[in-house]
Design an enzyme around this catalytic site. Structure first.
Site, PDB file in Angstrom:
ATOM      1  N   HIS A  22       0.866  -1.180   0.000  1.00 15.14           N
ATOM      2  CA  HIS A  22       0.000   0.000   0.000  1.00 15.14           C
ATOM      3  C   HIS A  22       0.905   1.233   0.000  1.00 15.14           C
ATOM      4  CE1 HIS A  22      -2.797   2.938   1.858  1.00 15.14           C
ATOM      5  NE2 HIS A  22      -3.787   2.139   1.477  1.00 15.14           N
ATOM      6  N   ASP A  70       2.702  -4.908   8.031  1.00 14.84           N
ATOM      7  CA  ASP A  70       1.521  -4.070   7.837  1.00 14.84           C
ATOM      8  C   ASP A  70       0.304  -4.990   7.917  1.00 14.84           C
ATOM      9  OD1 ASP A  70      -0.681  -2.781   6.842  1.00 14.84           O
ATOM     10  OD2 ASP A  70       0.298  -1.992   5.042  1.00 14.84           O
ATOM     11  N   GLN A 127      -4.818  -5.327   6.643  1.00 16.69           N
ATOM     12  CA  GLN A 127      -5.802  -6.217   6.024  1.00 16.69           C
ATOM     13  C   GLN A 127      -5.771  -7.619   6.603  1.00 16.69           C
ATOM     14  OE1 GLN A 127      -8.139  -5.229   4.035  1.00 16.69           O
ATOM     15  NE2 GLN A 127      -7.394  -3.216   3.418  1.00 16.69           N
ATOM     16  N   LYS A 131     -10.739  -0.634  10.295  1.00 13.46           N
ATOM     17  CA  LYS A 131     -10.940  -1.856   9.518  1.00 13.46           C
ATOM     18  C   LYS A 131     -11.297  -3.046  10.423  1.00 13.46           C
ATOM     19  CE  LYS A 131      -7.557  -0.353   6.085  1.00 13.46           C
ATOM     20  NZ  LYS A 131      -8.091   0.140   4.812  1.00 13.46           N
ATOM     21  N   CYS A 156      -4.781   2.536  -3.663  1.00 12.10           N
ATOM     22  CA  CYS A 156      -3.532   3.036  -3.053  1.00 12.10           C
ATOM     23  C   CYS A 156      -2.402   2.047  -3.256  1.00 12.10           C
ATOM     24  CB  CYS A 156      -3.706   3.338  -1.570  1.00 12.10           C
ATOM     25  SG  CYS A 156      -4.869   4.642  -1.238  1.00 12.10           S
TER      26      CYS A 156
HETATM   27  C1  PLP Z   1      -2.622  -2.923   3.436  1.00 10.12           C
HETATM   28  C2  PLP Z   1      -2.900  -1.548   3.926  1.00 10.12           C
HETATM   29  N1  PLP Z   1      -1.938  -0.842   4.505  1.00 10.12           N
HETATM   30  C3  PLP Z   1      -2.153   0.393   4.980  1.00 10.12           C
HETATM   31  C4  PLP Z   1      -3.384   1.002   4.889  1.00 10.12           C
HETATM   32  C5  PLP Z   1      -3.560   2.397   5.400  1.00 10.12           C
HETATM   33  O1  PLP Z   1      -4.404   2.407   6.471  1.00 10.12           O
HETATM   34  P1  PLP Z   1      -4.919   3.776   7.111  1.00 10.12           P
HETATM   35  O2  PLP Z   1      -5.400   4.606   5.959  1.00 10.12           O
HETATM   36  O3  PLP Z   1      -6.013   3.354   8.020  1.00 10.12           O
HETATM   37  O4  PLP Z   1      -3.758   4.393   7.813  1.00 10.12           O
HETATM   38  C6  PLP Z   1      -4.425   0.300   4.286  1.00 10.12           C
HETATM   39  C7  PLP Z   1      -5.771   0.920   4.172  1.00 10.12           C
HETATM   40  O5  PLP Z   1      -6.309   1.156   3.146  1.00 10.12           O
HETATM   41  C8  PLP Z   1      -4.174  -0.992   3.789  1.00 10.12           C
HETATM   42  O6  PLP Z   1      -5.147  -1.690   3.183  1.00 10.12           O
END
Ligand code: PLP
Lengths: 417, 150
Positions: free
Chosen positions: A134, A211, A214, A237, A375
């Site tokens: 991401h 990370d 998900q 999430k 993203c």
């Molecule tokens: C795999 C992953 N990493 C990071 C993020 C970023 O999360 P946040 O926007 O809640 O900081 C997301 C959210 O879309 C994600 O799916």
């Protein structure tokens, strides 16, 4: 509540009707059709326990934390701090002092990049990520590389959307100072072999951040079994409020890290000559946090743990397998991401219709999906596509909703044929 | 609502999406404009041959959704042979319609795009090519870049 839902998911034993009943937002129609919410990868909806926990905090005991001897401040502090224990159990962490509250995954990664990695980094050093990160696990490292002259090294993935562990091993070397990997890909659904990657990295004394944005909502997570050094996720999430999340880190690492943000709540003593910093986790929680948000996040996680993350995973695996089977059989539809181990997300493209058009037509049937690059623009570039349509599942989704998804995709096909 | 969807994806739009008009890079081009929507990755490149204040040739290329593609196709069809002044006036009217000024007239060829108004999340798709045009004409021979994000 819809009549077509199976009362009990045969795959998991979860009573999905009862689960759905806890989500007020799901009890509505969109464009005259029952809402089919399949955008859980972007954010999950909130059960009544979360809404009530936030509301109850504001209605009955809200005050600033750690700051007052008065009754409300003590009650707020107690409820807020109790969430560390909840998260400790959620992640099977050794200690609740390792649980740092953040604004979310993005902030957790930036915190580790700045407080842990930056002081260890010199020009020519390397940071390893995968090709399916991401943006929040790319850009902080690029900023760091720009500032220090270090290099971002990217492990590519296969057409199916899988990493090759030999390839990972080959890219870890003496210059590698940190590894940061996505546990479950939001764009492809791939579950990465994170424990194995940690083992490879640790063999070379390289710390690893996972990370878990998900993975945390969809499967049991055990940071001790994963062996990682840092694990981050977002409360929104895991069925909690947005704007709160968690950084878990090994205590000895946190203890050796300087603060990132300075302010109130993160110090022991302040004089104009110098300040002495608080111990972790407070050291990393400068300023008044999202108090009710953290309390709501705790309620969401308790609720998820009450269902059983193994059951949640089994239920969603059943939905994903069913959706894969249905969608892969459709002519003119191509699934992006065919890893052997996947969770919760089904990305696809269609020969004739652009993901944006798919999104609009599905929305007209009450089916909420996401279309775009999620993203993860490098993932799109890897496949030579501008975007995908993505259906992503949560614990309240049903096979009947997958059927509605498939029927709506079929409508797109007919319209664009 | 099904009606609105039908209005959005009416035959004209689907047809222009399937067989876009003027899907070429005008060469040599006096003006070019690139429109990009970072949210969805849609990208449109307009090329024009403008001489003596008249658009002698206009073409587009790119990768975009049906709404953006059809809008670009209709734009090029409508503006082929127009003066720059006319093109700017039509662009202003199109923008006004997308901003909700329903009473504004549009050239008949552009009428099918009016239905996009009912789908707020898609207005920026319809506007992508027009933003590219504005960038191209404002660039006055230079490459112009536009974004319909935000
Ligand atoms: C795999 C992953 N990493 C990071 C993020 C970023 O999360 P946040 O926007 O809640 O900081 C997301 C959210 O879309 C994600 O799916």
């Amino acid at each position: 509540m819809s009549q077509v839902d199976p009362v009990v998911s045969t795959a998991s034993g979860l009573d999905v009707d009862a689960i759905r009943a806890r989500f007020p937002i799901l009890q509505q129609e969109i464009n005259g059709k029952p809402l089919v919410y399949l955008d859980n990868g972007a954010t999950a909806q909130k059960p009544d326990v979360v809404i009530d926990a936030v509301s109850d905090c504001y209605r009955s005991y809200y005050a600033n934390i750690h700051r007052g001897v008065h009754e409300l401040s003590q009650r707020s502090t107690t409820a807020f701090e109790a969430v560390r224990g909840t998260v400790q159990r959620f992640l099977n962490a050794p200690s609740e002092d390792e649980v740092v509250f953040t604004r979310g995954t993005t902030e957790g990664i930036n915190l580790v990049a700045n407080s842990f990695v930056r002081p260890r980094l010199q020009a020519g050093d390397e940071i390893l990520v995968t090709g399916m990160e991401h943006h929040s696990n790319i850009v902080p490292w690029q900023l760091l590389c720009d500032a220090t002259g270090a290099k971002l090294v990217v492990v590519p993935f296969s057409d199916a959307g899988e990493l090759d562990l030999d390839d990972v091993a080959a890219r870890i070397n003496k210059r590698t100072k940190f590894v940061s990997v996505i546990h479950v890909s939001n764009a492809l659904g791939t579950i990465n072999p994170v424990a194995e990657i940690v083992e490879l990295a640790h063999a070379q004394d390289v710390p690893v951040l996972v990370d878990g944005a998900q993975s945390a909502p969809h499967m049991p997570v055990d940071v001790q079994a994963l062996g990682c050094d840092f694990f981050v996720f977002s409360g929104h999430k895991t069925y909690g409020p947005s704007g709160v999340g968690v950084l878990w880190g090994r205590y000895e690492l946190l203890a050796a890290m300087p603060p990132w943000h300075g302010g109130g709540d993160m110090i022991k003593t302040v004089t104009f000559e110098r300040s002495e910093f608080a111990e972790p986790p407070q050291r990393f929680e400068a300023g008044t946090p999202n108090i009710a948000g953290v309390i709501g996040m705790g309620a969401g996680i308790e609720w998820l743990m009450g269902l059983g993350l193994d059951k949640v995973a089994a239920h969603e695996a059943d939905l994903l397998a069913y959706a894969h089977e249905q969608v892969s059989a459709m002519e003119g539809v191509r699934i992006i991401g065919n890893a052997r181990r996947k969770a919760a997300a089904l990305s696809f493209v269609m020969d004739e219709a652009h993901p944006h058009d798919i999104g609009t037509i599905l929305d007209n049937d009450g089916v909420a999906i996401r279309s775009g690059h999620h993203c993860a623009q490098p993932v799109m570039q890897r496949y030579g596509i501008p975007a995908t349509a993505r259906a992503s599942f949560g614990v309240y989704n049903t096979r009947a909703e997958v059927d509605q998804l498939v029927a709506s995709i079929d409508k797109v096909r007919r319209l664009f044929a | 609502m099904a009606d609105d969807l039908f209005k959005l994806y009416q035959d004209v739009i689907l047809e222009h999406n399937r067989k876009p008009r003027n899907y070429v890079a005008v060469d040599p081009a006096t003006h070019r404009g690139h429109g990009y929507n970072p949210l969805c990755g849609d990208s449109i490149e307009l090329t024009l041959d403008v001489r003596d204040g008249v658009i002698h040739a206009i073409g587009f290329q790119g990768e975009s959704c049906a709404i953006a593609t059809a809008s670009a196709s209709l734009l090029t069809d409508t503006l082929q042979g127009c003066s720059v002044d006319e093109a700017e006036a039509i662009t202003a009217r199109f923008r006004a319609v997308m901003d909700g000024q329903d009473e504004e007239d549009l050239p008949a060829g552009l009428e099918p795009l009016r239905g996009v108004r009912r789908f707020p999340s898609r207005i920026k798709c319809a506007r992508l090519a027009w933003a590219s045009l504005e960038a191209a004409l404002a660039g006055d021979g230079e490459d112009g870049a536009a974004s319909t994000e935000g």
